[in-house]
Each structure stands twice: as structure tokens, then as C-alpha cells.
Enzyme design. Structure first.
Site, PDB file in Angstrom:
ATOM      1  N   SER A   3       5.075   3.818   6.640  1.00  0.00           N
ATOM      2  CA  SER A   3       4.208   4.830   6.025  1.00  0.00           C
ATOM      3  C   SER A   3       3.360   4.221   4.911  1.00  0.00           C
ATOM      4  CB  SER A   3       5.064   5.957   5.462  1.00  0.00           C
ATOM      5  OG  SER A   3       5.941   5.437   4.475  1.00  0.00           O
ATOM      6  N   GLU A  22       5.231   3.586  -4.110  1.00  0.00           N
ATOM      7  CA  GLU A  22       3.818   3.535  -3.692  1.00  0.00           C
ATOM      8  C   GLU A  22       2.882   3.477  -4.896  1.00  0.00           C
ATOM      9  OE1 GLU A  22       2.186   3.361  -0.638  1.00  0.00           O
ATOM     10  OE2 GLU A  22       4.138   3.038   0.292  1.00  0.00           O
TER      11      GLU A  22
END
Ligand code: DGL
Length: 295
Positions: free
Chosen positions: A27, A175
Site C-alpha cells: 500500500s 507513511e
């Protein structure tokens, strides 16, 4: 045919396993933790990496969505020349890989079996723990894999996945490049309390983003708990796949390709991916391309 594995040492009379193109996806930056292990052990393999950063996190997605994302990304990686796919995402591995394996006619390496095997090897007490995304915990893929692997063995003491804990805030923190922040430490303490209570001696890092947080996790849990990162066992599986690809090539089913540089694609912001990725693989993430799915 006897195939010898050749890595940094160069050819030792065997067949060079260097010239293969492996597609990988996650992802976001998490799969880079798997890539790091692969390029350390197999430095000449060419990786095409896809980070689905426009749709991260995967952890709260449905099984149908995860299958659909996997179909799109694997098709893209095949178009780019991938000969095998490393699904460097536990959430996709747990929810989509069995279906994707039926759809695509190339080797797919997931995280679950290698991670479960590594945890069984690591535990001395038999009490294994898991931290992962909501969707991976919900799938029960790891506990099923542990049972499946053990059912093929005889004797030995009881081994079980005794506690599975979802850690939904870990992925956004990683992230954003906040793995070493005080916020990450505070959140980790909360998530890891039930793991400490369950008295596991081996903990599966069941999300490829979590090795970014390994120093924090280890510090909170203490050195006596073994952190199990499936990446190493996945690389062993990849070596077997490479031997098979080499065999196919040697038997004339494929032509030789020149080895090239790793290539990086994302569906979201390439600049953030490059910045966070380079904290893990310094200087190795550059020229990140943005892919528009509505092409
Ligand atoms: N790194 C992925 C995994 O291993 C996905 C995490 C997410 O996007 O929620 O599960």
C-alpha cells in the site's frame, strides 16, 4: 537440473540468478522493508516496486477491494516485465493472494506462510503473538497458517498464536515519516500492552510497515521477545522461485534479459515516498514515477 545459487560472490560454476525481474507491491513504503532484505541477499535481482500510496492504508479495506487492487497492480507489474510477484503486504496476502494465485499464471510470494513458519521456528514457549492491520487480524490467516504448518508435523510441544492485536495508527505514522516520534512511542505502548499481558516470546510483525518501528517495539517489549519479520523467510522462498525461473529460461522457454536498475512506481505522492523510503534504503529510492490508474 542442479541450479547453484549465486549472490555477491559471483558465479561459482552455477547459473547466475541475477537477471530476473521481480515485481513487488504494498500500500505504500512498507514493502520496502521486504525489498531491503531481498536486495541484501540477492543484490542483482531487478525489482519493480509499486506503492499504492493514493489508497493507503489497506488495513481497513474489504476483501473485495483488496482483490481488485491486487488485480490492477499485478497486471501493471506484468506489463512492466515482472516474472514473479512478491506481495510485500500482509493485508493483501491474508485477504487476496489465494484468489490472485488462481487468476495469474506466475509465481506469487505472500507474507503469511513464510511469517508463520519463521514464528514457529522462533518460539521456545509456544506462545506466539501477532501485530497487524485490522484486515489481517480479521482474516485469521496467520493462526490458520500456524495450525496448517503444525498439522503436517508430529510431536513437539504445543505452539499457538495466542494473541493478535490490530495497530491501525502505525501505518499512517510510518507513511508520514514519524516512526521515531514521541507520538509513535506513546501509541506503541498502548497497542503492545495486551501483547505483554499475553506473555508471548515471539511476535510476528504482521505488517510490512512495522519493521520501521522495530526499535521502538523492541525497546517497549524488551530484548527477550523475538520480533519475527517474515521478510527473511520470503526471500528464501524467492530464491526457490528464481531457481525455477532459471530452469524455465535454460529450457528455452524464455530469452535472457539484461539486468537493469530497480524501478519505483506510486499511485500517490512520489516526493513523500522517496523521502520516507530513503530513510530505510539510503540513496536507493529515486526517479519515482506516479501512475494514474485512470490512464
Ligand atoms: N504494509 C501493509 C501490510 O503489510 C499494508 C498496511 C496498510 O496499508 O494498512 O499489511
Amino acid at each position: 537440473m542442479e541450479v547453484q545459487l549465486v549472490t555477491e560472490a559471483g558465479p561459482r560454476g552455477g547459473i547466475k540468478l541475477a537477471q530476473h525481474v521481480i515485481g513487488m507491491f504494498d500500500s505504500g513504503v512498507g514493502g520496502l522493508t521486504v525489498m531491503k532484505e531481498i536486495v541484501t541477499q540477492l543484490p542483482d535481482v531487478q525489482i519493480i516496486y509499486f506503492g499504492d500510496t493514493a489508497r493507503v492504508p489497506y488495513g481497513n479495506r474489504s476483501r473485495e477491494e483488496l482483490i481488485h487492487f491486487g488485480e490492477e497492480i499485478i497486471s501493471f507489474l506484468i506489463e512492466q516485465g515482472a516474472e514473479a510477484i512478491v506481495v510485500a503486504c500482509n493485508t493483501s496476502s491474508a485477504n487476496a493472494v489465494p484468489v490472485l494465485r488462481e487468476q495469474f499464471n506466475l509465481p506469487l510470494i505472500g507474507t503469511i506462510e513464510p511469517g508463520a513458519k519463521a514464528a514457529i521456528q522462533a518460539t521456545a514457549t509456544g506462545n506466539i503473538g501477532l501485530i497487524a492491520t485490522e484486515a489481517t487480524v480479521r482474516s485469521k490467516a496467520y493462526s490458520s497458517a500456524v495450525r496448517r504448518i503444525l498439522s503436517k508435523r508430529r510431536g513437539g510441544h504445543a505452539i499457538e498464536l495466542v494473541k493478535a492485536q490490530a495497530c491501525p495508527l502505525f501505518v499512517p505514522l510510518v507513511e508520514a515519516g514519524l516512526s521515531h516520534s514521541p507520538e509513535a512511542r506513546g501509541i506503541a505502548r498502548t497497542y503492545l500492552a495486551p501483547i505483554q499481558e499475553a506473555q508471548v516470546d515471539a511476535l510476528i510483525l504482521g505488517c510490512t510497515h512495522y519493521p520501521f518501528l522495530a526499535p521502538v517495539i523492541q525497546e517497549i517489549l524488551g530484548e527477550e521477545i523475538i520480533l519475527v519479520d517474515p521478510a527473511q523467510a520470503m526471500t528464501e522462498e524467492l530464491k526457490e522461485v528464481l531457481k525455477q525461473l532459471e530452469y524455465n529460461r535454460e529450457s528455452g522457454q524464455e530469452t535472457h534479459k539484461a539486468p537493469g536498475h530497480h524501478r519505483f512506481f506510486v499511485s500517490g505522492d512520489p516526493v513523500l515516498f522517496e523521502r520516507v523510503g530513503n530513510t530505510l534504503l539510503p540513496g536507493q529510492i529515486h526517479d519515482v514515477n506516479q501512475v494514474n490508474w485512470n490512464r
